[in-house]
Design a protein around this motif. Structure first.
Motif, mmCIF file in Angstrom:
data_model
loop_
_atom_site.group_PDB
_atom_site.id
_atom_site.type_symbol
_atom_site.label_atom_id
_atom_site.label_comp_id
_atom_site.label_asym_id
_atom_site.label_seq_id
_atom_site.Cartn_x
_atom_site.Cartn_y
_atom_site.Cartn_z
ATOM 1 N N TYR A 374 0.842 -1.204 0.000
ATOM 2 C CA TYR A 374 0.000 0.000 0.000
ATOM 3 C C TYR A 374 0.873 1.248 0.000
ATOM 4 O O TYR A 374 1.980 1.250 0.576
ATOM 5 N N PRO A 375 0.359 2.346 -0.585
ATOM 6 C CA PRO A 375 1.088 3.613 -0.459
ATOM 7 C C PRO A 375 1.193 3.979 1.015
ATOM 8 O O PRO A 375 0.253 3.725 1.776
ATOM 9 N N ALA A 376 2.329 4.538 1.409
ATOM 10 C CA ALA A 376 2.523 4.950 2.809
ATOM 11 C C ALA A 376 2.097 6.410 2.973
ATOM 12 O O ALA A 376 2.335 7.219 2.077
ATOM 13 N N PRO A 377 1.450 6.762 4.089
ATOM 14 C CA PRO A 377 1.025 5.862 5.149
ATOM 15 C C PRO A 377 -0.240 5.096 4.749
ATOM 16 O O PRO A 377 -1.046 5.597 3.959
ATOM 17 N N LEU A 378 -0.403 3.903 5.323
ATOM 18 C CA LEU A 378 -1.589 3.100 5.039
ATOM 19 C C LEU A 378 -2.848 3.893 5.383
ATOM 20 O O LEU A 378 -2.923 4.519 6.445
ATOM 21 N N ASN A 379 -3.812 3.855 4.475
ATOM 22 C CA ASN A 379 -5.083 4.533 4.727
ATOM 23 C C ASN A 379 -6.141 3.475 5.054
ATOM 24 O O ASN A 379 -6.614 2.772 4.158
ATOM 25 N N GLU A 406 10.910 4.044 6.648
ATOM 26 C CA GLU A 406 9.523 4.522 6.666
ATOM 27 C C GLU A 406 8.601 3.380 7.115
ATOM 28 O O GLU A 406 8.844 2.205 6.787
ATOM 29 N N LEU A 407 7.520 3.749 7.838
ATOM 30 C CA LEU A 407 6.521 2.749 8.218
ATOM 31 C C LEU A 407 5.668 2.429 6.995
ATOM 32 O O LEU A 407 5.088 3.320 6.390
ATOM 33 N N VAL A 408 5.629 1.154 6.641
ATOM 34 C CA VAL A 408 4.842 0.732 5.479
ATOM 35 C C VAL A 408 3.934 -0.421 5.898
ATOM 36 O O VAL A 408 4.108 -1.012 6.969
ATOM 37 N N ALA A 409 2.971 -0.716 5.050
ATOM 38 C CA ALA A 409 2.090 -1.857 5.324
ATOM 39 C C ALA A 409 1.831 -2.581 4.016
ATOM 40 O O ALA A 409 1.730 -1.952 2.960
#
Ligand code: FAD
Length: 490
Positions: A374-379, A406-409
């Motif tokens: 997903y694009p960061a930040p996760l929505n 970076e925080l990613v999901a």
């Protein structure tokens, strides 16, 4: 109603490869020249060496059916690896390295026969230092963790350490296989993905030539062989970073809806990636309530709720629990790995990454999965929209990680499988949402995780495998740019 797979089998490509698949005479000469090594040709062993976890994908299961090597060689030393590499080059026999055989893309399934090089016999810890270890590539990560935790090589038991990350297959996968075929895992929320600088420090590689060379890759050069599916050199040794050991608390928190889980994951993750780590976690996995019933060993604890699985440093457990409560959740399971195992419960490790898919597949062979970044930040609102749109076709599971600081999901959603066009349609839908899909239903390197030709890896393959004998058929760029045949053909 499930329909049979509609795709025709691919047309065989023109014979421009420098070997004949399953060349009986070449294989016999090769076997004779290696007769004093551990060489196996038994039916069961050849079938096993043609198998990995690509059966998660109904597409790969059908396409790769029956592919297997002509012989299995299990080297015990660098010298033996060099001998096998030289013999394969001399006799023009393909070679496919194999670690624990836990890859999901058919990475270590030999497409055109030849040698399956079983690296699990090369499993020694060579050095254990503060902050790093030097090991043979076939070591199981669980075993390396055990040695690092005990500080055994120094014999003083102090300075306990652990790997910075491992796949959820830690107990059965090799470090070399993780580096050649994997991406990230448990620990990545704290230390980033494998490709992030400082995680892998050195790779020692044997080239596949009549006179093999032994090369060391360090720094940025490591990317030349990382995630190359064993197509451009045999990794024999690894220097890998270690971090001080922590007695992680494996926790499960339950919530009333999946958006709360994701919001809590984002809050915990944001704290976890700060330099001071006000909440220090080693794993952060969100699993929605339609998946949790698949965890047979946890049914009494999970009860119709959405779940956050985490491994938390004991010193920041109060801050973690406060964050869970602030997002409407409650911690229902907590303990060290050995405490959970003693109670007959799975560790949080084995509830995450592709173990989630495995839990579902144990009782439901009608499901498969995708891998969606997903694009960061996760929505969380985007995830909610997707769940609304996809209904009962897709069940959600997200992993929080750090990549490039970076925080990613990313998600490993479970898919109720119908046919391949359905998967293609789902992929198109996720991409239209701005996500990136790492297609786990292809054996071709560039079509799965990489998405594009890595010229650095291609150049390194020209140097380390000039005959194109290593794991042939997996690298589209080699087939198309060097052999001049269509990539992705069997
Ligand atoms: P193998 O499957 O044996 O090989 C993988 C690739 O590496 C093959 O292309 C092989 O040719 C090559 N290779 C192996 N050894 C060498 C060597 N010494 N030199 C050169 N090439 C080599 N992956 C993740 O990234 N993160 C996860 O959390 C994760 N979880 C998983 C959970 C489950 C239940 C399953 C089934 C898979 C999971 N995977 C995950 C995929 C896989 O387990 C990992 O990537 C694992 O680390 C692969 O290691 P292996 O020893 O089994 O490698």
């Amino acid at each position: 109603m499930k329909t049979p797979h509609p795709q025709p089998l691919p047309v065989p490509p023109p014979a421009r490869r420098p070997y004949h698949p399953h060349d009986v005479a070449a294989v016999a000469s090769l076997a004779t020249s290696l007769a004093d090594l551990d060489v196996r040709t038994g039916e069961a062993e050849l079938t096993r060496a043609g198998t990995d976890y690509h059966w998660y994908s109904p597409v790969l299961t059908e396409r790769l059916h029956g592919r297997r090597p002509d012989l299995v060689v299990r080297p015990r030393s660098l010298q033996e690896v060099v001998r096998v590499a030289a013999a394969c080059a001399r006799h023009r026999v393909p070679l496919t390295p194999r670690g624990g055989g836990t890859g999901n893309y058919g990475q270590c399934v030999p497409l055109f026969g030849g040698v399956s090089l079983d690296m699990t016999g090369m499993n020694r810890v060579l050095r254990l230092e503060d902050g790093w270890a030097s090991v043979e590539a076939g070591i199981l990560m669980h075993e390396l963790n055990r040695v690092a935790r005990e500080g055994r090589l120094r014999g003083d038991g102090r300075g306990r350490q652990q790997l910075r990350m491992w796949p959820s297959t830690e107990r059965i996968a090799t470090l070399g296989g993780f580096i050649a075929g994997g991406h990230s895992g448990i620990g990545s929320i704290r230390h980033g993905i494998l490709a992030d600088p400082g995680n892998v420090l050195r790779l020692r590689i044997v080239t596949l030539e009549e006179t093999p060379r032994v090369l060391d890759l360090q720094g940025a050069d490591i990317q030349k062989a990382h995630h190359a599916y064993g197509s451009n050199g045999i990794i024999v040794e690894v220097d890998v970073a270690l971090t001080p050991w922590v007695e992680w608390q494996h926790t499960i928190a339950l919530f009333d809806n999946y958006s709360q889980v994701l919001q809590c994951g984002l809050a915990v993750g944001a704290a976890a990636v700060q330099p001071q780590r006000p909440i220090d976690v080693f794993q952060l996995s969100a699993v929605e309530r339609r998946i949790t019933p698949y965890y047979a060993g946890l049914r009494q604890h999970l009860k119709d709720a959405d779940a956050l699985f985490a491994q938390v440093c004991p010193t920041t457990l109060p801050a973690f629990e406060a964050c869970v409560q602030a997002h409407g959740g409650r911690v229902v399971v907590q303990g060290t790995e050995s405490q959970l195992l003693a109670q007959g419960l799975p560790s949080a490790t084995e509830c995450a990454y592709n173990h989630t898919t495995l839990e579902a597949l144990k009782t439901d062979r009608g499901v498969t999965y995708l891998q969606v970044a997903y694009p960061a930040p996760l929505n969380p609102a985007l995830v909610a929209q997707q769940m609304q749109r996809l209904g009962d076709e897709v069940f959600m599971h997200h992993e929080f990680s750090q990549a490039g600081g970076e925080l990613v999901a990313f998600a490993l959603p479970l898919v109720q499988y119908f046919d391949e066009p359905q998967l293609r349609a789902l992929i198109t839908g996720f991409e239209a949402d701005g996500c990136w899909v790492f297609d786990p239903h292809t054996w071709v390197l560039e079509d799965g995780g990489m998405k594009q030709v890595d010229l650095q890896q291609l150049d390194f393959k020209k140097l380390a495998d000039p005959l194109g004998l290593m794991n042939p058929g997996k690298v589209r760029a080699w087939d198309e740019q060097v052999l001049g045949i269509p990539g992705g053909q069997l």
